[in-house]
Design an enzyme around this catalytic site. Structure first.
Site, mmCIF file in Angstrom:
data_model
loop_
_atom_site.group_PDB
_atom_site.id
_atom_site.type_symbol
_atom_site.label_atom_id
_atom_site.label_comp_id
_atom_site.label_asym_id
_atom_site.label_seq_id
_atom_site.Cartn_x
_atom_site.Cartn_y
_atom_site.Cartn_z
ATOM 1 N N HIS A 28 20.995 26.481 88.965
ATOM 2 C CA HIS A 28 21.620 27.397 88.041
ATOM 3 C C HIS A 28 20.552 28.275 87.849
ATOM 4 O O HIS A 28 20.948 30.067 87.492
ATOM 5 C CB HIS A 28 21.905 26.808 86.493
ATOM 6 C CG HIS A 28 23.081 27.953 85.356
ATOM 7 N ND1 HIS A 28 23.700 28.502 85.323
ATOM 8 C CD2 HIS A 28 22.186 28.209 84.133
ATOM 9 C CE1 HIS A 28 23.875 29.631 84.685
ATOM 10 N NE2 HIS A 28 23.388 29.074 83.481
ATOM 11 N N ASP A 65 23.588 34.447 83.330
ATOM 12 C CA ASP A 65 23.670 33.565 82.427
ATOM 13 C C ASP A 65 24.619 34.175 81.650
ATOM 14 O O ASP A 65 25.813 35.467 82.319
ATOM 15 C CB ASP A 65 22.832 32.548 82.111
ATOM 16 C CG ASP A 65 23.276 31.128 81.149
ATOM 17 O OD1 ASP A 65 24.147 30.805 81.590
ATOM 18 O OD2 ASP A 65 23.502 31.105 79.839
#
Length: 329
Positions: free
Chosen positions: A304, A106
């Site tokens: 994610h 991320d």
């Protein structure tokens, strides 16, 4: 400085430009620096630390400045990406190493890529999880994000005003985190066609679109308590300040406009992660932007939080890649 064994997990604080950086270390061997994203902590690498240690690496997961037990500078400008690169440099030096392999997830992927770009002398290979590498360029990021969503507001724009997102999150940190983690996990994300949790409706809150009452398979109550406990103690401002420096990053990296990251690299993305679908063109450009790419993977039916959703797959891919990177040493 004491060294950890394969089974020992050592917490330590080391000096850095932020003040002090908290890190967790396991194993001996070539240094692998693990950098988390939003809204996480070193704990997001809990599955990788023992696996990398067992494979013969010195695995070190840090709390990025503003998170966990690391220092939290007050000035919003202290969270620009070059400051975070300097924190990574300080960690490597404090650990007595001459080089490191840096792996980020991320926001950590952006920090890892910038570290490799700005300090190629120190960061000899880079692994990127979830967020593809996109060279600096184009309009200011704030201008791009402001155009997204039509009548709705993109979450990055929503995060810009100091105190605004904090007012939504901090009264119920645990509930908000649970909702966000579920919203971006493959097994609990909203169904296709449902309102997108990356956008905020006029007058609404981001959590309005989060799933309620379900935790993703990778997150149990204890894990959630760990994450929530840290943010309840520190508040959210340090973490959110990363988003509030994107235009400054764009300015600071002007000398690297369009620059590729040339070191040996790795990319792992989730097949159901918006980061990989929205940035599909960035992945397609890897022959130009990541000419040292050795391994690239999209994990089917994965969202994610890939190193937590699919730890065994990520560990296997990481260890295979690391073996290639370190085979000449």
């Amino acid at each position: 400085m004491p060294q950890s064994s394969t089974t020992d997990r050592i917490h330590r604080l080391v000096p850095s430009p932020a003040g002090r950086t908290h890190l967790v270390e396991q194993g001996t061997g070539p240094l692998v620096l693990l950098v988390h994203g939003f809204p996480e902590s070193w704990y997001s690498w809990r599955h990788q630390l023992p696996a990398l240690a067992a494979a013969g690496y010195r695995a070190v997961a840090l709390d990025v400045r503003g998170y966990g037990r690391s220092s939290k500078p007050e000035a919003p400008t202290a969270y620009r990406i070059l400051e975070l690169v300097e924190d990574n440099v300080a960690v490597v030096e404090a650990l007595g190493e001459e080089s490191a392999i840096v792996v980020g997830h991320d926001w950590g992927a952006n920090i890892a890529a910038a570290s490799a770009l700005v300090r190629p002398d120190l960061f000899r290979a880079v692994g990127l999880l979830s967020v593809p590498y996109t060279p600096r360029g184009g309009p200011r990021p704030s201008e791009i994000f402001a155009q997204m969503g039509g009548d709705e507001e993109f979450y990055v724009s929503y995060f810009q005003e100091p105190g605004r997102a904090e007012a939504e999150i901090e009264p119920d940190v645990r509930g908000w985190l649970a909702g966000l983690y579920a919203a971006l996990s493959a097994d609990t994300m909203p169904a296709p066609g449902a309102p997108d949790p990356h956008f905020v409706s006029a007058g609404g809150a981001q959590r309005d679109r989060f799933p309620v009452g379900r935790l993703p398979h990778w997150l149990d109550e204890h894990d959630l308590d760990v994450y929530a406990g840290e943010f309840e103690r520190t508040g959210m401002t340090g973490a959110l300040n990363r988003y509030r420096n994107m235009d400054r990053d764009w300015e600071d990296l002007a000398d690297h406009d369009g620059a590729p990251v040339t070191q040996p690299s790795l990319f792992i993305g989730g097949g159901r992660d918006a980061s990989t679908t929205w940035l599909a063109d960035a992945i397609a450009a890897y022959p130009t932007t990541l000419p040292g790419l050795l391994s690239s993977h999209l994990l089917d039916d994965c969202g994610h939080w890939i190193q937590q959703e699919r730890p065994e797959d990520v560990n296997r891919i990481l260890i295979d890649w690391l073996a290639r990177v370190t085979s000449d040493r």
